[in-house]
Scaffold this active site. Structure first.
Site, mmCIF file in Angstrom:
data_model
loop_
_atom_site.group_PDB
_atom_site.id
_atom_site.type_symbol
_atom_site.label_atom_id
_atom_site.label_comp_id
_atom_site.label_asym_id
_atom_site.label_seq_id
_atom_site.Cartn_x
_atom_site.Cartn_y
_atom_site.Cartn_z
ATOM 1 N N PHE A 62 0.867 -1.182 0.000
ATOM 2 C CA PHE A 62 0.000 0.000 0.000
ATOM 3 C C PHE A 62 0.901 1.228 0.000
ATOM 4 O O PHE A 62 1.676 1.446 0.921
ATOM 5 C CB PHE A 62 -0.918 0.037 1.229
ATOM 6 C CG PHE A 62 -1.871 1.202 1.181
ATOM 7 C CD1 PHE A 62 -3.094 1.092 0.528
ATOM 8 C CD2 PHE A 62 -1.520 2.424 1.732
ATOM 9 C CE1 PHE A 62 -3.950 2.184 0.441
ATOM 10 C CE2 PHE A 62 -2.381 3.522 1.650
ATOM 11 C CZ PHE A 62 -3.600 3.397 1.005
ATOM 12 N N ASP A 83 9.435 2.663 1.379
ATOM 13 C CA ASP A 83 8.307 3.465 1.861
ATOM 14 C C ASP A 83 8.239 3.316 3.383
ATOM 15 O O ASP A 83 7.792 2.292 3.909
ATOM 16 C CB ASP A 83 7.014 2.950 1.200
ATOM 17 C CG ASP A 83 5.775 3.688 1.692
ATOM 18 O OD1 ASP A 83 5.856 4.390 2.710
ATOM 19 O OD2 ASP A 83 4.710 3.542 1.052
ATOM 20 N N LYS A 126 3.306 10.731 7.905
ATOM 21 C CA LYS A 126 2.634 10.308 9.138
ATOM 22 C C LYS A 126 3.233 10.914 10.410
ATOM 23 O O LYS A 126 2.976 12.064 10.722
ATOM 24 C CB LYS A 126 2.597 8.785 9.195
ATOM 25 C CG LYS A 126 1.570 8.220 8.178
ATOM 26 C CD LYS A 126 1.152 6.816 8.539
ATOM 27 C CE LYS A 126 0.231 6.193 7.521
ATOM 28 N NZ LYS A 126 -1.163 6.327 7.789
HETATM 29 C C1 PLP Z 1 3.038 2.608 3.769
HETATM 30 C C2 PLP Z 1 2.170 3.739 3.334
HETATM 31 N N1 PLP Z 1 2.470 4.430 2.216
HETATM 32 C C3 PLP Z 1 1.718 5.456 1.793
HETATM 33 C C4 PLP Z 1 0.589 5.854 2.482
HETATM 34 C C5 PLP Z 1 -0.226 7.018 1.983
HETATM 35 O O1 PLP Z 1 -0.067 8.095 2.843
HETATM 36 P P1 PLP Z 1 -1.137 9.298 2.853
HETATM 37 O O2 PLP Z 1 -2.420 8.744 3.343
HETATM 38 O O3 PLP Z 1 -0.525 10.310 3.801
HETATM 39 O O4 PLP Z 1 -1.216 9.819 1.464
HETATM 40 C C6 PLP Z 1 0.224 5.162 3.633
HETATM 41 C C7 PLP Z 1 -1.010 5.526 4.356
HETATM 42 O O5 PLP Z 1 -1.570 4.781 5.114
HETATM 43 C C8 PLP Z 1 1.025 4.084 4.082
HETATM 44 O O6 PLP Z 1 0.717 3.383 5.175
#
Ligand code: PLP
Length: 391
Positions: free
Chosen positions: A134, A220, A249
């Site tokens: 994700f 990520d 986050k």
């Molecule tokens: C691993 C990871 N990457 C990307 C995202 C996307 O982040 P955002 O919701 O701040 O766009 C999330 C969100 O939960 C995530 O957990």
């Protein structure tokens, strides 16, 4: 503002797009790992803004930093130098071992920047991502996110040629690499797909393959960053240095900020990428305060210790893990997944009735990502409520 929670529910239904399925609770405030509802009832929060509120709610140092910076300068164009931005970039570089920073406002935006940068520096256009990944919901980040649930209504997605391989299988990456591959993108621990922790050495093995095959490695760290897993970053468990790394986050303690970090020589030139709000003085001053608290209160170590404590408590003969409804309990630090044999959405309501907030992800996994400041007694309460509702 509103006379009852029902009024809020009604107006939400009338005026907001139904993108979120919410339990019927209006949250008005919080302190530490506790949130308060409309009537002042208190709940122990194990959702933590989905791994955002690492330093807890209304941390005085963060609140003070916001007030002080707001009185001086909230925003000025990125066409000018500001001190908090440069200071935060220096701090991120020191903590992560990366060299250069680009600031944005969210996780998905940092992924967009990473994909764009990887294409630019390699001159190649394809990506390899993992099953269960994700990376966000914008069309670019969605292209490297796995699963019909997220993707099907929006296909064809923007990026062509994304190959998904089995997570936790480094050699699967080598098999699909070709001359068009720009980068491999991975989460050090997969969050959304149910706190899937790979075997020790997996990320390192992927690093080695990327180096041998001359493709970039993007990690990520949006969910795993800033102490969540008991190290500053998920990559630190394997001692790995990616070429590009994304964070968001917990960095801003609830204030929206994201960043893409890269190694020396992997960078945009003037005019190639930008963000109006990215790295504005208020966001950066807040993030600096958040990082100061994580360091000062030793929250990375705390995450590791409390995570270990949690596992000790739930494992063993009579522990939660031994109950037939539980398939597995896994995680690192305070990023914990409890995989059940059945869907867990009903348990969210049951926990709420007992004044605990939990989140259900990947259908059958209770994900616990509480503030890292959560007290041991609070964690004990969470364990006993989980025991009660799962059994
Ligand atoms: C691993 C990871 N990457 C990307 C995202 C996307 O982040 P955002 O919701 O701040 O766009 C999330 C969100 O939960 C995530 O957990």
């Amino acid at each position: 503002m509103f006379s009852s929670p029902e009024e809020v529910f009604e107006k939400e239904k009338r005026y907001l797009m139904p993108t979120y399925k919410r339990p019927r609770i209006v949250i008005k405030g919080g302190k530490g790992a506790i949130v308060r509802d409309f009537f002042g009832n208190e709940y122990i929060d194990c959702v933590g803004g989905i791994a955002v509120n690492a330093v807890g709610y209304c941390h005085p140092e963060v609140v003070k930093a916001i007030k002080e910076q707001a009185e001086k300068l909230m925003h000025v164009s990125n066409l000018y130098y500001t001190e908090p931005q440069v200071k935060l970039a220096e701090k991120l570089s020191e903590l992560s071992g990366m060299d250069k920073v680009f600031f944005c406002n969210s996780g998905a935006e940092s992924i967009e920047a990473a994909l764009k940068l990887a294409r630019k520096v390699t001159g190649k256009h394809e990506f390899i991502a993992a099953e269960g990944s994700f990376h966000g919901r914008t069309l670019g980040s969605l292209s490297v996110t796995f699963g019909t649930k997220f993707r099907s209504a929006f296909e064809p997605l923007l990026l062509k040629g994304v190959k998904f391989v089995r997570y936790n299988d480094a050699e699967a990456i080598r098999k699909v690499l070709d001359e068009d591959t720009a980068a491999v993108i991975l989460e050090p621990i997969q969050g959304e797909s149910g706190v899937r922790v790979p075997s020790e050495g997996y990320v390192k093995a992927v690093r080695e393959i990327c180096t041998e095959e001359n493709v970039l490695l993007i990690l990520d760290e949006i969910q795993t960053g800033f102490g969540r897993t008991g190290r500053w970053f998920g990559k630190d468990h394997d001692g790995v240095e990616p070429d590009i790394m994304t964070v968001a986050k917990a960095m801003g303690a609830g204030f929206p900020i994201g960043a893409m970090l890269a190694k020396e020589g992997i960078e945009f030139e003037s005019g190639e990428h930008a963000s109006t709000f990215g790295g504005n003085p208020l966001a950066c001053a807040t993030a600096l305060a958040s990082i100061r608290v994580i360091e000062g209160e030793k929250l990375v170590e705390r995450s590791r210790e409390l995570g270990e404590y949690f596992m000790e408590e739930v494992r063993g003969e009579n522990g939660l893990e031994s109950s037939p409804q539980v398939k597995e309990i896994r995680g690192k630090g305070l990023m914990i997944g409890i995989e059940l044999t059945q869907p867990c959405s009903e348990l969210v309501e049951k926990a709420l009735e007992r004044r605990i907030l939990i989140n259900c992800t990947a259908d059958k996994v209770i994900r616990l990502v509480p503030p890292l400041v959560i007290r041991k007694e609070e964690l004990d309460k969470v364990i006993s409520v989980l025991y009660e509702i799962i059994k």
